[in-house]
Write an enzyme that holds these catalytic residues in place. Structure first.
Site, PDB file in Angstrom:
ATOM      1  N   ASP A 149      85.310  36.701  69.680  1.00  0.00           N
ATOM      2  CA  ASP A 149      85.486  35.686  68.639  1.00  0.00           C
ATOM      3  C   ASP A 149      84.863  34.363  69.083  1.00  0.00           C
ATOM      4  O   ASP A 149      85.062  33.950  70.228  1.00  0.00           O
ATOM      5  CB  ASP A 149      87.004  35.521  68.418  1.00  0.00           C
ATOM      6  N   LYS A 189      81.043  25.114  55.708  1.00  0.00           N
ATOM      7  CA  LYS A 189      79.696  25.068  56.297  1.00  0.00           C
ATOM      8  C   LYS A 189      79.243  23.604  56.436  1.00  0.00           C
ATOM      9  O   LYS A 189      78.625  23.234  57.424  1.00  0.00           O
ATOM     10  CB  LYS A 189      78.696  25.841  55.432  1.00  0.00           C
ATOM     11  N   THR A 242      86.852  30.025  61.338  1.00  0.00           N
ATOM     12  CA  THR A 242      85.592  30.459  61.949  1.00  0.00           C
ATOM     13  C   THR A 242      84.489  29.412  61.784  1.00  0.00           C
ATOM     14  O   THR A 242      83.827  29.045  62.752  1.00  0.00           O
ATOM     15  CB  THR A 242      85.151  31.808  61.336  1.00  0.00           C
ATOM     16  N   TYR A 270      83.913  27.858  51.024  1.00  0.00           N
ATOM     17  CA  TYR A 270      82.815  28.311  51.890  1.00  0.00           C
ATOM     18  C   TYR A 270      81.859  27.166  52.193  1.00  0.00           C
ATOM     19  O   TYR A 270      81.599  26.839  53.353  1.00  0.00           O
ATOM     20  CB  TYR A 270      82.049  29.476  51.234  1.00  0.00           C
ATOM     21  N   THR A 282      73.373  26.633  55.074  1.00  0.00           N
ATOM     22  CA  THR A 282      73.065  27.095  53.724  1.00  0.00           C
ATOM     23  C   THR A 282      72.703  25.928  52.807  1.00  0.00           C
ATOM     24  O   THR A 282      73.123  24.783  53.045  1.00  0.00           O
ATOM     25  CB  THR A 282      74.306  27.838  53.168  1.00  0.00           C
ATOM     26  N   ASP A 283      72.003  26.235  51.734  1.00  0.00           N
ATOM     27  CA  ASP A 283      71.717  25.201  50.721  1.00  0.00           C
ATOM     28  C   ASP A 283      72.983  24.818  49.947  1.00  0.00           C
ATOM     29  O   ASP A 283      73.024  23.793  49.279  1.00  0.00           O
ATOM     30  CB  ASP A 283      70.607  25.668  49.757  1.00  0.00           C
ATOM     31  N   GLU A 284      74.026  25.655  50.068  1.00  0.00           N
ATOM     32  CA  GLU A 284      75.218  25.421  49.243  1.00  0.00           C
ATOM     33  C   GLU A 284      75.956  24.135  49.632  1.00  0.00           C
ATOM     34  O   GLU A 284      76.759  23.619  48.862  1.00  0.00           O
ATOM     35  CB  GLU A 284      76.157  26.634  49.305  1.00  0.00           C
ATOM     36  N   ASP A 330      83.960  34.299  34.805  1.00  0.00           N
ATOM     37  CA  ASP A 330      83.149  33.541  35.755  1.00  0.00           C
ATOM     38  C   ASP A 330      83.913  33.252  37.038  1.00  0.00           C
ATOM     39  O   ASP A 330      85.151  33.172  37.041  1.00  0.00           O
ATOM     40  CB  ASP A 330      82.699  32.216  35.106  1.00  0.00           C
TER      41      ASP A 330
HETATM   42  P1  NAD Z   1      77.482  38.094  57.242  1.00  0.00           P
HETATM   43  O1  NAD Z   1      78.823  37.889  56.639  1.00  0.00           O
HETATM   44  O2  NAD Z   1      76.680  39.293  56.899  1.00  0.00           O
HETATM   45  O3  NAD Z   1      77.612  38.106  58.840  1.00  0.00           O
HETATM   46  C1  NAD Z   1      78.472  37.240  59.534  1.00  0.00           C
HETATM   47  C2  NAD Z   1      78.733  37.849  60.914  1.00  0.00           C
HETATM   48  O4  NAD Z   1      79.572  36.951  61.644  1.00  0.00           O
HETATM   49  C3  NAD Z   1      79.463  39.199  60.840  1.00  0.00           C
HETATM   50  O5  NAD Z   1      78.821  40.132  61.687  1.00  0.00           O
HETATM   51  C4  NAD Z   1      80.868  38.872  61.325  1.00  0.00           C
HETATM   52  O6  NAD Z   1      81.492  39.962  61.999  1.00  0.00           O
HETATM   53  C5  NAD Z   1      80.593  37.697  62.271  1.00  0.00           C
HETATM   54  N1  NAD Z   1      81.775  36.832  62.437  1.00  0.00           N
HETATM   55  C6  NAD Z   1      82.562  36.331  61.460  1.00  0.00           C
HETATM   56  N2  NAD Z   1      83.557  35.599  62.013  1.00  0.00           N
HETATM   57  C7  NAD Z   1      83.364  35.632  63.361  1.00  0.00           C
HETATM   58  C8  NAD Z   1      84.042  35.055  64.470  1.00  0.00           C
HETATM   59  N3  NAD Z   1      85.134  34.297  64.298  1.00  0.00           N
HETATM   60  N4  NAD Z   1      83.570  35.282  65.719  1.00  0.00           N
HETATM   61  C9  NAD Z   1      82.458  36.040  65.902  1.00  0.00           C
HETATM   62  N5  NAD Z   1      81.780  36.632  64.896  1.00  0.00           N
HETATM   63  C10 NAD Z   1      82.227  36.420  63.638  1.00  0.00           C
HETATM   64  O7  NAD Z   1      76.683  36.754  56.949  1.00  0.00           O
HETATM   65  P2  NAD Z   1      75.128  36.491  56.754  1.00  0.00           P
HETATM   66  O8  NAD Z   1      74.796  36.606  55.334  1.00  0.00           O
HETATM   67  O9  NAD Z   1      74.373  37.251  57.772  1.00  0.00           O
HETATM   68  O10 NAD Z   1      75.070  34.938  57.127  1.00  0.00           O
HETATM   69  C11 NAD Z   1      74.807  34.503  58.460  1.00  0.00           C
HETATM   70  C12 NAD Z   1      74.740  32.988  58.477  1.00  0.00           C
HETATM   71  O11 NAD Z   1      73.723  32.538  57.598  1.00  0.00           O
HETATM   72  C13 NAD Z   1      76.029  32.300  58.020  1.00  0.00           C
HETATM   73  O12 NAD Z   1      76.239  31.191  58.846  1.00  0.00           O
HETATM   74  C14 NAD Z   1      75.733  31.865  56.596  1.00  0.00           C
HETATM   75  O13 NAD Z   1      76.467  30.713  56.256  1.00  0.00           O
HETATM   76  C15 NAD Z   1      74.246  31.571  56.691  1.00  0.00           C
HETATM   77  N6  NAD Z   1      73.482  31.708  55.430  1.00  0.00           N
HETATM   78  C16 NAD Z   1      73.551  32.876  54.710  1.00  0.00           C
HETATM   79  C17 NAD Z   1      72.784  33.006  53.552  1.00  0.00           C
HETATM   80  C18 NAD Z   1      72.801  34.271  52.746  1.00  0.00           C
HETATM   81  O14 NAD Z   1      72.202  34.315  51.676  1.00  0.00           O
HETATM   82  N7  NAD Z   1      73.429  35.354  53.211  1.00  0.00           N
HETATM   83  C19 NAD Z   1      71.965  31.950  53.130  1.00  0.00           C
HETATM   84  C20 NAD Z   1      71.910  30.781  53.905  1.00  0.00           C
HETATM   85  C21 NAD Z   1      72.673  30.678  55.062  1.00  0.00           C
HETATM   86  P1  TYD Z   2      76.242  35.845  45.910  1.00  0.00           P
HETATM   87  O1  TYD Z   2      75.379  36.988  46.339  1.00  0.00           O
HETATM   88  O2  TYD Z   2      77.721  35.976  46.080  1.00  0.00           O
HETATM   89  O3  TYD Z   2      75.681  34.543  46.642  1.00  0.00           O
HETATM   90  P2  TYD Z   2      76.110  32.970  46.450  1.00  0.00           P
HETATM   91  O4  TYD Z   2      77.309  32.857  45.628  1.00  0.00           O
HETATM   92  O5  TYD Z   2      76.347  32.550  47.875  1.00  0.00           O
HETATM   93  O6  TYD Z   2      74.906  32.317  45.847  1.00  0.00           O
HETATM   94  O7  TYD Z   2      75.983  35.561  44.380  1.00  0.00           O
HETATM   95  C1  TYD Z   2      74.689  35.230  43.887  1.00  0.00           C
HETATM   96  C2  TYD Z   2      74.809  34.884  42.430  1.00  0.00           C
HETATM   97  O8  TYD Z   2      75.198  36.070  41.709  1.00  0.00           O
HETATM   98  C3  TYD Z   2      75.894  33.860  42.144  1.00  0.00           C
HETATM   99  O9  TYD Z   2      75.463  33.042  41.055  1.00  0.00           O
HETATM  100  C4  TYD Z   2      77.091  34.696  41.700  1.00  0.00           C
HETATM  101  C5  TYD Z   2      76.439  35.875  41.014  1.00  0.00           C
HETATM  102  N1  TYD Z   2      77.171  37.165  41.110  1.00  0.00           N
HETATM  103  C6  TYD Z   2      77.414  37.906  39.951  1.00  0.00           C
HETATM  104  O10 TYD Z   2      77.065  37.506  38.833  1.00  0.00           O
HETATM  105  N2  TYD Z   2      78.072  39.098  40.066  1.00  0.00           N
HETATM  106  C7  TYD Z   2      78.493  39.574  41.278  1.00  0.00           C
HETATM  107  O11 TYD Z   2      79.115  40.662  41.321  1.00  0.00           O
HETATM  108  C8  TYD Z   2      78.216  38.821  42.458  1.00  0.00           C
HETATM  109  C9  TYD Z   2      78.675  39.290  43.810  1.00  0.00           C
HETATM  110  C10 TYD Z   2      77.557  37.606  42.318  1.00  0.00           C
END
Ligand code: NAD
Ligand code: TYD
Length: 365
Positions: free
Chosen positions: A71, A175, A112, A171, A146-148, A301
């Site tokens: 962790d 971040k 986390t 979330y 993230t852009d969020e 929604d």
């Molecule tokens: P993911 O949920 O697929 O992976 C997260 C990983 O972190 C998992 O393997 C989980 O087991 C591990 N984890 C969670 N809590 C933990 C802890 N306390 N200690 C150790 N490991 C832990 O996420 P992802 O989509 O691969 O995202 C990775 C990073 O990129 C994140 O920081 C996310 O905010 C960022 N990000 C994601 C996206 C996207 O579109 N997925 C876009 C921009 C930024």
């Molecule tokens: P998501 O993959 O959860 O990424 P994020 O919310 O981080 O952008 O969702 C992408 C977009 O799709 C978001 O506008 C929410 C929408 N969405 C649906 O409409 N249906 C779904 O089942 C999911 C998971 C997301």
């Protein structure tokens, strides 16, 4: 150009992190050093995603790939990893990452994403201190964000690196907190950091709760395709490998203490994306397009659903010469093919069955 010997990747069993490990060893990065992958294996982590990498680089007296189940909040463990493996770079992916889960249960996100990031930063600060109390300059803490964190856009405009933070879900708020801590550790203690804020990623090994893999799998199984609200929310999509190429570039050549936006310059309304995905799945599976379209189901929604994200990544392009290499059509097709070709990975990650694989393949710590 900065070089590194021993990289600690957190969250390397997740979607983007596992793709990063693969990119380092076998992608364009051609990294010659060692990777320590620290992941606590929440529901989203699956070390099976890197089984072949473990096989090729994780064996012998001095393995170049080491997986540690642990962790990021566990300070003694992280201190030990820094010491034992002489860590000189961190790529911090580990996070709770799904907005819907953060709405239902925000606490894990604060723990986390905020406390975990703090713990890593604080251990790095101590581990990288020199005898005169200053911090080493040949090390780097790269934070993945993230852009969020920037909030939600209307119909026009883009997020730049100077856009004020305005997170709106637990979330994105967690971040944003982690981003501020990273910058605070740079400004207060001189920790060498870089930070990237990326738009929505897609590609292989993404847990099938996120939009694209969920829709692909539901189509193959004839299940409803749940579209939140009016389906007109907009996201900017980037193929995961292009995210990781940008991260690697920023780590080696980006300015210390700076943040860089990474984006696809590829905005889609969810409903339009879904129609495009339906066409590709139909072509790849031989299913009927109209049958797949009939699965589209508008559902309630998401609370506080951000309307539009759009990234201006001109700083990254202009300063470091990065560009996207995978078109949306090509990336979606690769992703569809990957999910169709990997039903065992999907079944294991959904059922949690990969845990029995871990028992067989890794010593318990
Ligand atoms: P993911 O949920 O697929 O992976 C997260 C990983 O972190 C998992 O393997 C989980 O087991 C591990 N984890 C969670 N809590 C933990 C802890 N306390 N200690 C150790 N490991 C832990 O996420 P992802 O989509 O691969 O995202 C990775 C990073 O990129 C994140 O920081 C996310 O905010 C960022 N990000 C994601 C996206 C996207 O579109 N997925 C876009 C921009 C930024
Ligand atoms: P998501 O993959 O959860 O990424 P994020 O919310 O981080 O952008 O969702 C992408 C977009 O799709 C978001 O506008 C929410 C929408 N969405 C649906 O409409 N249906 C779904 O089942 C999911 C998971 C997301």
């Amino acid at each position: 150009m900065r070089t590194f010997n021993n990289i600690l990747i957190t969250g390397g069993a997740g979607f983007i992190g596992s793709n990063m490990v693969r990119y380092l060893f076998e992608g364009y990065a051609n990294f010659a050093g060692r990777v320590i992958n620290l992941d606590s294996l929440t529901y989203a982590g699956n070390p099976e995603s890197l089984a072949d990498i473990a096989e090729r680089y994780g064996k012998g007296a001095k393995p170049r790939y080491v997986f540690v189940q642990g962790d990021i909040c566990d300070r003694p463990l992280i201190e030990k990893l820094f010491k034992d493996y002489e860590i000189d770079a961190v790529i911090h992916f580990a996070a709770e990452s799904h907005v819907d889960r953060s709405i239902v249960g925000p606490e894990a996100f604060i723990r986390t994403n905020v406390m975990g990031t703090f713990t890593l930063l604080d251990v790095a600060r101590n581990a990288w201190k020199t005898s005169d109390g200053t911090l080493r300059k040949d090390v780097l803490f790269h934070h993945i964000s993230t852009d969020e964190v920037y909030g939600s856009l209307g119909e026009t405009g883009y997020f730049t690196e100077t856009t004020a933070y305005d997170p709106r879900s637990p979330y994105s708020a967690s971040k944003a907190g982690s981003d501020h801590l990273v910058m605070a550790y740079h400004h207060t203690y001189g920790l060498p950091v870089t930070l990237t804020n990326c738009s929505n990623n897609y590609g292989p090994y993404q847990f099938p709760e996120k939009l694209i893999p969920l829709m692909i799998l539901n189509m193959t199984e004839g299940k409803p395709l749940p579209v939140y609200g009016d389906g007109k929310n907009i996201r900017d999509w980037l193929y995961v490998e292009d995210h990781n190429s940008a991260v690697w570039l920023v780590m080696r050549q980006g300015k210390i203490g700076e943040k860089y936006n990474i984006g696809g310059e590829n905005e889609w309304q969810n409903i339009e994306l879904l129609k495009k995905l339906i066409n590709i799945v139909a072509e790849e599976t031989g299913k009927n397009t109209n049958d797949l379209r009939s699965l589209i189901t508008y559902v309630k929604d998401r609370p506080g659903h951000d309307r539009r994200y759009a990234i201006d990544c001109s700083k990254l392009k202009g300063e470091l010469g990065w560009s996207q290499s995978v078109s949306f059509e090509e990336g979606l097709r690769k992703t569809v093919r990957w999910y169709l070709a990997n039903p065992t990975w999907v079944a294991h990650v959904r059922s949690g069955e990969y845990r029995s694989w871990i028992e067989k393949n890794y010593d318990k710590r």
